[in-house]
Design a protein around this motif. Structure first.
Motif, PDB file in Angstrom:
ATOM      1  N   GLN A   1      26.559  37.582  42.208  1.00 11.80           N
ATOM      2  CA  GLN A   1      26.453  38.518  41.098  1.00 11.80           C
ATOM      3  C   GLN A   1      25.582  39.699  41.524  1.00 11.80           C
ATOM      4  N   GLN A   2      25.454  40.692  40.663  1.00 11.19           N
ATOM      5  CA  GLN A   2      24.700  41.897  41.008  1.00 11.19           C
ATOM      6  C   GLN A   2      23.196  41.704  40.860  1.00 11.19           C
ATOM      7  N   TYR A   3      22.779  40.528  40.523  1.00  4.86           N
ATOM      8  CA  TYR A   3      21.342  40.218  40.449  1.00  4.86           C
ATOM      9  C   TYR A   3      21.154  38.788  40.923  1.00  4.86           C
ATOM     10  N   LEU A   4      19.927  38.435  41.246  1.00  2.00           N
ATOM     11  CA  LEU A   4      19.632  37.102  41.765  1.00  2.00           C
ATOM     12  C   LEU A   4      18.486  36.502  40.983  1.00  2.00           C
ATOM     13  N   GLU A   5      18.689  35.295  40.515  1.00  2.00           N
ATOM     14  CA  GLU A   5      17.664  34.610  39.745  1.00  2.00           C
ATOM     15  C   GLU A   5      16.442  34.342  40.624  1.00  2.00           C
ATOM     16  N   SER A   6      15.280  34.308  39.980  1.00  2.00           N
ATOM     17  CA  SER A   6      14.023  34.113  40.713  1.00  2.00           C
ATOM     18  C   SER A   6      13.962  32.763  41.413  1.00  2.00           C
ATOM     19  N   GLU A   7      14.624  31.758  40.852  1.00  2.00           N
ATOM     20  CA  GLU A   7      14.590  30.433  41.471  1.00  2.00           C
ATOM     21  C   GLU A   7      15.227  30.456  42.859  1.00  2.00           C
ATOM     22  N   TYR A   8      16.220  31.318  43.084  1.00  2.00           N
ATOM     23  CA  TYR A   8      16.846  31.424  44.395  1.00  2.00           C
ATOM     24  C   TYR A   8      16.008  32.277  45.339  1.00  2.00           C
ATOM     25  N   LEU A   9      15.265  33.217  44.783  1.00  2.00           N
ATOM     26  CA  LEU A   9      14.409  34.055  45.617  1.00  2.00           C
ATOM     27  C   LEU A   9      13.321  33.235  46.298  1.00  2.00           C
ATOM     28  N   ASP A  10      12.812  32.231  45.617  1.00  2.00           N
ATOM     29  CA  ASP A  10      11.787  31.380  46.225  1.00  2.00           C
ATOM     30  C   ASP A  10      12.320  30.710  47.495  1.00  2.00           C
ATOM     31  N   ASP A  11      13.567  30.244  47.429  1.00  2.00           N
ATOM     32  CA  ASP A  11      14.175  29.627  48.615  1.00  2.00           C
ATOM     33  C   ASP A  11      14.392  30.662  49.714  1.00  2.00           C
ATOM     34  N   VAL A  12      14.758  31.859  49.317  1.00  2.00           N
ATOM     35  CA  VAL A  12      14.999  32.927  50.301  1.00  2.00           C
ATOM     36  C   VAL A  12      13.729  33.242  51.067  1.00  2.00           C
TER      37      VAL A  12
END
Length: 283
Positions: free
Chosen positions: A245-256
């Motif tokens: 999607q055009q945005y990314l949830e914060s929960e996935y950013l932590d893994d990134v």
């Protein structure tokens, strides 16, 4: 007187004759006569002939056949040939194709990335990468804030899910020029590696190819893509964060952030895309 003289002459004549010895002819004649004599009994042949046959020949043949030949043929067929053909088809061919991809390719990439370049020696690519699940549309939501990455924004990547005859997949990239605001489209093909999580792109009207490494993806939400020693940013490692999607949830950013740190790719400022400001860009 006359008698005495006659005796003297006889004695003188006897002394004048040579001594008589047996000649060869007389010896041979004697031997022939002895051999034909009924009383001739040779000593050596009678004692030699009777002892030869019973000592060696009688004992040699009887022991050979019962010790070796009778036991050799009966044990050979049941021990080897009957068990050999039945075990070959079920133990080798059925298990060979299924075990080949998972046992070799997954262990092969960890020793290969160091050959990309000195700056990518710490990178671990995605294991057990599934190409079909990675295809489709992705949006670039973040990227390294290098000057070379600031010429375009609002980048959308769409990889066709239909494979071409040569094994490649059509790819289309749409982006907006940062300076003019004009939308640009690049058409090309993506060729995925057979064993590793990487692919090479080739675009129309653009010389050369570019290699893209997939460090991580869950296929449904987020992906981390690396261009190793990217010429667009003066030969530095270039990281892009993509989302479905055009945005990314914060929960996935932590893994990134954790994955970037594990691969020594953190520590570089990131530019986050504002998709709401992108012209004519909707999900």
């Amino acid at each position: 007187m006359i008698r005495v003289g006659f005796l003297v002459l006889l004695c003188a004549g006897a002394l004048a004759q040579p001594a008589v010895t047996p000649t060869q002819a007389s010896t041979s004649s004697y031997m022939d006569t002895a051999a034909n004599s009924p009383t001739y009994q040779p000593t050596q042949p009678p004692s030699y002939q009777p002892t030869y046959p019973p000592v060696y020949p009688p004992n040699y043949p009887p022991n050979y056949p019962p010790n070796y030949p009778p036991n050799y043929p009966p044990n050979y067929p049941p021990n080897y040939p009957p068990n050999y053909p039945p075990k070959y088809p079920p133990t080798y061919p059925p298990n060979y194709p299924p075990n080949y991809p998972p046992t070799y390719p997954p262990n092969y990439p960890p020793t290969y990335p160091p050959t990309y370049s000195d700056t990518c020696s710490s990178i671990t690519l995605m294991e057990d990468f599934d190409v079909p699940s990675y295809l489709g549309r992705w949006f670039v939501v973040a990227k390294y804030a290098y000057d070379g990455n600031m010429y375009s924004r609002c980048i959308e990547v769409d990889r066709s899910q239909t494979e071409n005859d040569d094994g490649s997949f059509d790819i289309e990239i749409t982006q907006v020029s940062m300076s003019s605001g004009i939308e640009l489209t690049l058409d090309g093909v993506a060729i995925f590696d057979e064993y590793e999580a990487k692919y090479t792109t080739r675009y129309e009207n653009i010389d050369g190819t570019k290699e893209h490494l997939i460090v991580y993806t869950d296929y449904e939400n987020v992906a981390i893509q690396l261009n190793c020693k990217d010429k667009a940013v003066n030969g530095l490692n270039n990281v892009f964060i993509l989302a479905r999607q055009q945005y990314l949830e914060s929960e996935y950013l932590d893994d990134v952030w954790q994955i970037l740190d594990d691969n020594q790719l953190s520590g570089v400022a990131m530019y986050f895309e504002d998709w709401e400001s992108c012209p004519s860009k909707t999900c």
